[in-house]
Scaffold this active site. Structure first.
Site, short mmCIF file in Angstrom:
data_model
loop_
_atom_site.label_atom_id
_atom_site.label_comp_id
_atom_site.label_asym_id
_atom_site.label_seq_id
_atom_site.Cartn_x
_atom_site.Cartn_y
_atom_site.Cartn_z
N LYS A 45 0.84 -1.21 0.00
CA LYS A 45 0.00 0.00 0.00
C LYS A 45 0.87 1.25 0.00
O LYS A 45 0.55 2.24 -0.67
CB LYS A 45 -0.94 -0.02 1.22
CG LYS A 45 -2.07 -1.03 1.07
CD LYS A 45 -2.79 -1.31 2.38
CE LYS A 45 -3.79 -2.43 2.21
NZ LYS A 45 -4.38 -2.89 3.47
N GLN A 89 -5.46 -1.78 9.64
CA GLN A 89 -5.03 -3.04 9.04
C GLN A 89 -5.51 -4.22 9.89
O GLN A 89 -5.29 -4.26 11.09
CB GLN A 89 -3.50 -3.03 8.92
CG GLN A 89 -2.91 -4.23 8.21
CD GLN A 89 -3.32 -4.34 6.75
OE1 GLN A 89 -3.56 -3.35 6.08
NE2 GLN A 89 -3.43 -5.56 6.27
N ASP A 112 -11.64 1.46 3.20
CA ASP A 112 -11.79 0.01 3.06
C ASP A 112 -13.19 -0.38 2.63
O ASP A 112 -13.42 -1.50 2.16
CB ASP A 112 -11.52 -0.66 4.42
CG ASP A 112 -10.12 -1.22 4.56
OD1 ASP A 112 -9.57 -1.66 3.53
OD2 ASP A 112 -9.61 -1.24 5.68
N1 GUN Z 1 -5.99 -7.19 5.91
C1 GUN Z 1 -5.95 -7.92 4.78
N2 GUN Z 1 -6.54 -7.24 3.77
C2 GUN Z 1 -6.98 -6.08 4.30
C3 GUN Z 1 -7.68 -4.97 3.75
O1 GUN Z 1 -8.02 -4.90 2.57
N3 GUN Z 1 -7.95 -3.95 4.62
C4 GUN Z 1 -7.58 -3.99 5.93
N4 GUN Z 1 -7.89 -2.95 6.70
N5 GUN Z 1 -6.94 -5.01 6.47
C5 GUN Z 1 -6.63 -6.05 5.64
#
Ligand code: GUN
Length: 263
Positions: A45, A89, A112
């Site tokens: 990211k 996350q 998200d």
């Molecule tokens: N953990 C694994 N994939 C994601 C995601 O797309 N968003 C978040 N916040 N945590 C994750």
């Protein structure tokens, strides 16, 4: 077009949009764990943000942060003028209820798309749908089968396919093998998201023209594996790695730009 090529083309578009903005958009990333998968996601990211000219603010909190402290930290992020959107996350440490955290994020900042009142879709189904449309995969009146019914992938994916006038069937762990085989045999689009490596294999029959979207990503000592074995006899099958994961990452920034454009 491969997913890698598609993602590169869309990133170039996003970068251009961002370069013309008065204020550089800023995404916040809250991380409370150090698990290798989360570190890999976060790294991806941050890399994407840098490429797109977006500011990313990684906020690492101690793994023993209490739920109360995290919720008040989130409250601060909801109210500040610095972050246009943010994510927490997942997975979170045991002392914290993930559902409470999802509900604590202001839907207006929920990149998200996890909040039930968010106007945005979760990143994985959103990324998949953008890709299917870009590739002009026929959707209207086509048979789509979604394998898995999670809140983050299966259910929103089904809703999005339905919105495009697909005939949508959602199958899950309680679906009989006989029914599963029948649905798969008639499917034009199969989205598989159950986290069982190699679940779709040659024991099923497929339409030659089918498109398989493989959301699964399981790691073992030999590497990463999708929910489908590679090389199934269909028209198109997304690879793992280098497939849906890239689409999910892209969709996070698609959501952020949507938030910013609504301001
Ligand atoms: N953990 C694994 N994939 C994601 C995601 O797309 N968003 C978040 N916040 N945590 C994750």
């Amino acid at each position: 077009m491969t997913i890698k090529e598609y993602v590169a083309a869309r990133k170039a578009e996003f970068k251009d949009v961002v370069s013309k903005m008065e204020k550089v958009p800023c995404i916040g990333i809250v991380q409370l764990n150090e698990d290798p998968a989360s570190n890999a996601y976060v790294k991806g990211k941050l890399k994407d943000a840098a490429e797109l000219g977006i500011k990313a603010d990684l906020m690492k909190l101690p793994i023993d942060t209490s739920e109360k402290d995290l919720l008040s930290f989130i409250d601060g992020l909801n109210k500040d003028d610095v972050h246009d959107g943010f994510i927490v996350q997942m997975p979170l440490p045991k002392q914290i209820d993930e559902e409470k955290v999802k509900l604590a994020v202001d839907p207006k900042k929920d990149v998200d798309g996890f909040h039930p009142l968010s106007s945005l879709f979760p990143c994985t189904p959103k990324g998949i749908m953008s890709y299917l449309k870009y590739e002009n995969v026929p959707l209207v009146g086509k048979n789509a089968v979604v394998i898995g019914r999670s809140n983050i992938v299966g259910k929103p994916m089904a809703r999005m396919l339905l919105a495009e006038s697909c005939n949508v069937t959602v199958v899950h762990s309680k679906t009989s093998n006989e029914d599963l085989a029948r649905y798969i045999e008639n499917a034009d689009i199969i989205v598989v998201a159950i986290g069982k490596p190699g679940f779709l294999d040659n024991r099923f029959k497929y339409k030659e023209s089918a498109v398989i979207v493989d959301v699964g990503i399981s790691r073992d000592e030999t590497g990463l594996h999708g929910d489908a074995i590679p090389g199934l006899p269909v028209a198109n099958q997304t690879p793992v790695p280098g497939g849906v994961g890239l689409l999910t990452r892209l969709a996070l920034y698609e959501n952020l730009l949507e938030i910013v454009s609504k301001k």
